[in-house]
Design a protein around this motif. Structure first.
Motif, PDB file in Angstrom:
ATOM      1  N   TYR A 149      32.881  21.472  99.140  1.00 36.75           N
ATOM      2  CA  TYR A 149      31.978  20.994  97.840  1.00 36.75           C
ATOM      3  C   TYR A 149      32.646  21.075  96.621  1.00 36.75           C
ATOM      4  CZ  TYR A 149      27.667  21.106 100.912  1.00 36.75           C
ATOM      5  OH  TYR A 149      26.916  20.769 101.869  1.00 36.75           O
ATOM      6  N   PHE A 150      33.895  21.478  96.553  1.00 36.06           N
ATOM      7  CA  PHE A 150      34.600  21.849  95.582  1.00 36.06           C
ATOM      8  C   PHE A 150      35.809  20.641  95.286  1.00 36.06           C
ATOM      9  CE2 PHE A 150      32.030  25.608  95.520  1.00 36.06           C
ATOM     10  CZ  PHE A 150      31.960  25.961  94.243  1.00 36.06           C
ATOM     11  N   ARG A 151      35.733  20.204  94.109  1.00 37.42           N
ATOM     12  CA  ARG A 151      36.921  19.207  94.078  1.00 37.42           C
ATOM     13  C   ARG A 151      37.810  19.946  93.189  1.00 37.42           C
ATOM     14  NH1 ARG A 151      37.694  15.170  96.960  1.00 37.42           N
ATOM     15  NH2 ARG A 151      36.989  16.713  98.339  1.00 37.42           N
ATOM     16  N   VAL A 152      39.190  20.121  93.655  1.00 33.64           N
ATOM     17  CA  VAL A 152      40.338  20.685  92.642  1.00 33.64           C
ATOM     18  C   VAL A 152      40.292  20.376  91.390  1.00 33.64           C
ATOM     19  CG1 VAL A 152      42.751  21.043  92.760  1.00 33.64           C
ATOM     20  CG2 VAL A 152      41.528  21.406  94.955  1.00 33.64           C
ATOM     21  N   GLY A 153      40.126  18.894  91.214  1.00 30.66           N
ATOM     22  CA  GLY A 153      40.117  18.406  89.894  1.00 30.66           C
ATOM     23  C   GLY A 153      39.343  19.121  88.862  1.00 30.66           C
ATOM     24  N   THR A 154      38.304  19.284  89.414  1.00 30.70           N
ATOM     25  CA  THR A 154      36.937  19.814  88.632  1.00 30.70           C
ATOM     26  C   THR A 154      37.441  21.234  88.399  1.00 30.70           C
ATOM     27  OG1 THR A 154      35.397  18.493  89.744  1.00 30.70           O
ATOM     28  CG2 THR A 154      34.681  20.256  88.534  1.00 30.70           C
ATOM     29  N   MET A 155      37.866  22.179  89.382  1.00 32.94           N
ATOM     30  CA  MET A 155      38.218  23.327  89.187  1.00 32.94           C
ATOM     31  C   MET A 155      39.274  23.534  88.317  1.00 32.94           C
ATOM     32  SD  MET A 155      38.070  24.464  93.215  1.00 32.94           S
ATOM     33  CE  MET A 155      38.195  26.212  93.011  1.00 32.94           C
ATOM     34  N   LEU A 156      40.241  22.686  88.226  1.00 35.49           N
ATOM     35  CA  LEU A 156      41.505  22.723  87.315  1.00 35.49           C
ATOM     36  C   LEU A 156      41.163  22.361  85.796  1.00 35.49           C
ATOM     37  CD1 LEU A 156      44.220  20.718  89.155  1.00 35.49           C
ATOM     38  CD2 LEU A 156      44.156  23.234  88.825  1.00 35.49           C
ATOM     39  N   LYS A 158      38.251  23.695  84.431  1.00 35.58           N
ATOM     40  CA  LYS A 158      37.526  24.649  83.571  1.00 35.58           C
ATOM     41  C   LYS A 158      38.479  25.354  82.757  1.00 35.58           C
ATOM     42  CE  LYS A 158      34.226  24.339  86.599  1.00 35.58           C
ATOM     43  NZ  LYS A 158      32.846  24.451  87.075  1.00 35.58           N
ATOM     44  N   ASP A 159      37.949  25.844  81.515  1.00 28.79           N
ATOM     45  CA  ASP A 159      38.751  26.408  80.452  1.00 28.79           C
ATOM     46  C   ASP A 159      39.691  27.749  80.946  1.00 28.79           C
ATOM     47  OD1 ASP A 159      37.748  24.634  78.872  1.00 28.79           O
ATOM     48  OD2 ASP A 159      36.560  25.924  77.659  1.00 28.79           O
ATOM     49  N   ALA A 160      38.805  28.505  81.749  1.00 27.22           N
ATOM     50  CA  ALA A 160      39.726  29.731  82.133  1.00 27.22           C
ATOM     51  C   ALA A 160      40.899  29.281  83.025  1.00 27.22           C
ATOM     52  CB  ALA A 160      38.681  30.714  83.017  1.00 27.22           C
ATOM     53  N   VAL A 161      40.689  28.365  83.678  1.00 30.63           N
ATOM     54  CA  VAL A 161      41.899  27.827  84.484  1.00 30.63           C
ATOM     55  C   VAL A 161      42.821  27.258  83.868  1.00 30.63           C
ATOM     56  CG1 VAL A 161      42.495  26.694  86.590  1.00 30.63           C
ATOM     57  CG2 VAL A 161      40.351  28.101  86.617  1.00 30.63           C
ATOM     58  N   SER A 162      42.395  26.372  83.118  1.00 35.84           N
ATOM     59  CA  SER A 162      43.333  25.462  82.515  1.00 35.84           C
ATOM     60  C   SER A 162      44.144  26.246  81.345  1.00 35.84           C
ATOM     61  CB  SER A 162      42.753  24.292  81.741  1.00 35.84           C
ATOM     62  OG  SER A 162      42.102  24.597  80.648  1.00 35.84           O
ATOM     63  N   ALA A 163      43.322  27.291  80.681  1.00 33.64           N
ATOM     64  CA  ALA A 163      44.250  28.220  79.744  1.00 33.64           C
ATOM     65  C   ALA A 163      45.404  28.898  80.336  1.00 33.64           C
ATOM     66  CB  ALA A 163      43.314  29.052  79.276  1.00 33.64           C
ATOM     67  N   ARG A 164      44.883  29.322  81.644  1.00 28.26           N
ATOM     68  CA  ARG A 164      45.980  30.021  82.289  1.00 28.26           C
ATOM     69  C   ARG A 164      47.178  28.954  82.809  1.00 28.26           C
ATOM     70  NH1 ARG A 164      44.324  34.620  84.653  1.00 28.26           N
ATOM     71  NH2 ARG A 164      46.308  34.639  86.222  1.00 28.26           N
ATOM     72  N   LEU A 165      46.712  27.943  83.329  1.00 24.14           N
ATOM     73  CA  LEU A 165      47.930  26.957  83.798  1.00 24.14           C
ATOM     74  C   LEU A 165      49.011  26.498  82.580  1.00 24.14           C
ATOM     75  CD1 LEU A 165      46.005  24.824  86.186  1.00 24.14           C
ATOM     76  CD2 LEU A 165      47.719  26.351  86.552  1.00 24.14           C
ATOM     77  N   ASN A 166      48.260  26.521  81.481  1.00 21.51           N
ATOM     78  CA  ASN A 166      48.906  26.117  80.233  1.00 21.51           C
ATOM     79  C   ASN A 166      49.851  27.396  79.601  1.00 21.51           C
ATOM     80  OD1 ASN A 166      48.280  23.409  80.202  1.00 21.51           O
ATOM     81  ND2 ASN A 166      46.377  23.970  79.099  1.00 21.51           N
ATOM     82  N   SER A 167      49.202  28.678  80.050  1.00 19.86           N
ATOM     83  CA  SER A 167      50.050  29.761  79.445  1.00 19.86           C
ATOM     84  C   SER A 167      51.249  29.925  80.371  1.00 19.86           C
ATOM     85  CB  SER A 167      49.143  30.792  79.360  1.00 19.86           C
ATOM     86  OG  SER A 167      49.141  31.635  80.771  1.00 19.86           O
ATOM     87  N   ASP A 168      51.971  30.871  79.891  1.00 11.71           N
ATOM     88  CA  ASP A 168      53.311  31.272  80.843  1.00 11.71           C
ATOM     89  C   ASP A 168      53.100  32.170  81.816  1.00 11.71           C
ATOM     90  OD1 ASP A 168      53.141  32.993  79.107  1.00 11.71           O
ATOM     91  OD2 ASP A 168      55.054  32.921  78.022  1.00 11.71           O
TER      92      ASP A 168
END
Length: 426
Positions: A149-156, A158-168
């Motif tokens: 039921y979960f799409r990875v695009g949607t999951m990515l 999410k603020d909490a996730v994208s903040a971390r992906l954009n951090s080092d």
RNA sequence: GGCGAGUUACCCAAGUGGCCAAAGGGAUCUGACUGUAAAUCAGACUGCUUCGCAUUCGGGGGUUCGAAUCCCUCACUCGCCA
């Protein structure tokens, strides 16, 4: 002191908004109707990331309590499983706690949350632990029955996730999966208890919608979420910190005295907002206090009311009165030497303290009581003129406690204007 | 698996052989002013037996009279490629 919603509001939704407790939510009109209607079941979760809840959690607890007072049925969830994973913080990966630790903390938190809710009547609260339905789930079942039921695009996104992906710092698969677990909780509670609303901090919004989306997909049902605002101080510092430490609800971690002092020191600019969120005062009371802050700020009536109300709520009236009495004795105009042993003893009991003898140096006593973290810092504090022994400035960093014993065998050490500690002579 | 970049005190961040216990900012603490407020100004902010000494710049090892700075190695992070 009585806990009830203000009847001057048309419904609880109006009151929550007045108190500034709704920052984001699913469809507002639907929520208003839902909350004004027959009792619903809602939930709010608490993850065991520490042995006690803190003030941030108290906001959530009070939202639950207000909803319960409006007739709705609360489910208090403790994160026995989510606590093992850890929700992604914007800055860095969490350190995993052991299963034993998490289980222990679940017990503490559960008891703390329960204290604020009513377990009587038609809308009695219920405590649940998400480990109960997560632990039996196999990895295969998880991936087949939930993961689809979960799409990875949607999951990515999410603020909490994208903040971390954009951090080092990046993000581990473990923390990335967190939102799925929280989504599953909502689905499980919807199925088992008909739970149709989740409340939480706005920083949890991504996780809240994870649940509403999942229920939408899996059950074709519309359920709701309310995100409370992140509380900040008007000067930009973090709310809920005292001397750099979190303010805990557990009296063993933050004494009722320190708790009371925390609220008493609230800025004028913030005090009305705090009263709205953390007390059950009515709109009339709040408006009167707001005028008092403006007209007679030096009386600090709003701060006193806030400190009394919240400390009583969390620690009870007796502990609050003891804290006030202690502050009166310690901050009073009278000489400490004139206080009797009983008053002084009660006051010192509220403070961090250490044992010492007359020969103990003041710097050592400062360190022992936790007023400073090293002897060097103690000397520095004395050099800056910031240390007082029984309200008398300590001028010399070689001084001892000689001759400082007050009635009952105590002495009072102070750092700065208001950081106090007690010394007990042995 | 390959290539590249990075890991500095509570946080951010400078520093690329001695002048570095390490710039700057934030947070924090203290003093003045006050209302146990805010703002502002001033000072402090690794430890100690403090005009000195010891230990820090991801871990370990090495070069050098001397290293946060150079070399090796391990760990972790980020990016690109596979």
């Amino acid at each position: 002191m009585e806990q009830k919603n203000d009847p001057s509001f048309a419904d609880i939704w109006e009151e929550l908004n007045y108190r500034g407790l709704v920052h984001v939510s699913t469809d507002a009109a639907e929520l208003k109707t839902l909350l004004a209607g027959p009792p619903i079941t809602f939930y709010c979760g608490f993850d065991p990331t520490a042995p006690s809840l803190h003030l941030g959690n108290l906001v959530q607890i009070l939202v639950m309590r207000r909803l319960q007072l409006a007739g709705h049925k609360p489910l208090g969830l403790v994160g026995g499983s989510t606590g093992l994973i850890g929700d992604p913080r914007p800055t860095a990966e969490r350190t995993l706690n052991t299963r034993e630790t998490v289980a222990e903390w679940v017990g503490y938190l559960s008891a703390q949350v329960a204290r604020f809710l009513s377990f009587e009547g038609d809308n009695a609260a219920r405590m649940v632990n998400n480990l109960d339905w997560t632990a039996p789930l196999s990895a295969i079942d998880f991936l087949r029955d939930v993961g689809k039921y979960f799409r990875v695009g949607t999951m990515l996104k999410k603020d909490a996730v994208s903040a971390r992906l954009n951090s080092d710092a990046g993000i581990s698969y473990t923390e990335f999966s967190y939102q799925i677990l929280q989504g599953m909780d909502f689905l499980e509670l919807y199925r088992t208890y008909g739970c149709v609303l989740q409340t939480g901090g706005s920083d949890q919004w991504g996780n809240l919608t994870s649940g509403t989306d999942l229920i939408h997909r899996a059950e074709h049902a519309s359920v709701h979420a309310i995100g409370t605002p992140l509380i900040t101080n008007s000067d930009g510092t973090k709310f809920g910190k005292s001397e750099g430490n979190a303010v805990w609800l557990d009296p063993a971690l933050t004494s009722p005295y320190a708790f009371y002092q925390f609220w008493l020191n609230t800025d004028d600019a913030d005090v009305v907002e705090r009263l709205k969120i953390f007390t059950f005062l009515t709109r009339d009371d709040l408006e009167r206090l707001e005028r008092a802050v403006e007209a007679e700020p030096f009386r600090r009536e709003a701060q006193r009311t806030l400190a009394f109300e919240v400390t009583s709520l969390v620690h009870g009236v007796a502990a609050t009165e003891a804290a006030i009495a202690a502050a009166g004795a310690l901050f009073g105009q009278g000489e400490l030497a004139e206080l009797d042993a009983e008053t002084l003893g009660a006051a010192v009991a509220e403070l961090p303290s250490a044992k010492a003898t007359a020969a103990t140096s003041v710097v050592q006593a400062l360190l022992d009581t936790g007023l400073v973290s090293s002897l060097g810092e103690a000397r520095r504090a004395i050099g800056q003129g910031g240390v007082y022994l029984n309200n008398e400035k300590v001028a010399d960093d070689t001084a001892t406690l000689e001759g400082s014993e007050l009635a009952g065998g105590f002495a009072v050490l102070r750092r700065g204007k208001k950081t106090l500690a007690g010394v007990t002579f042995s």
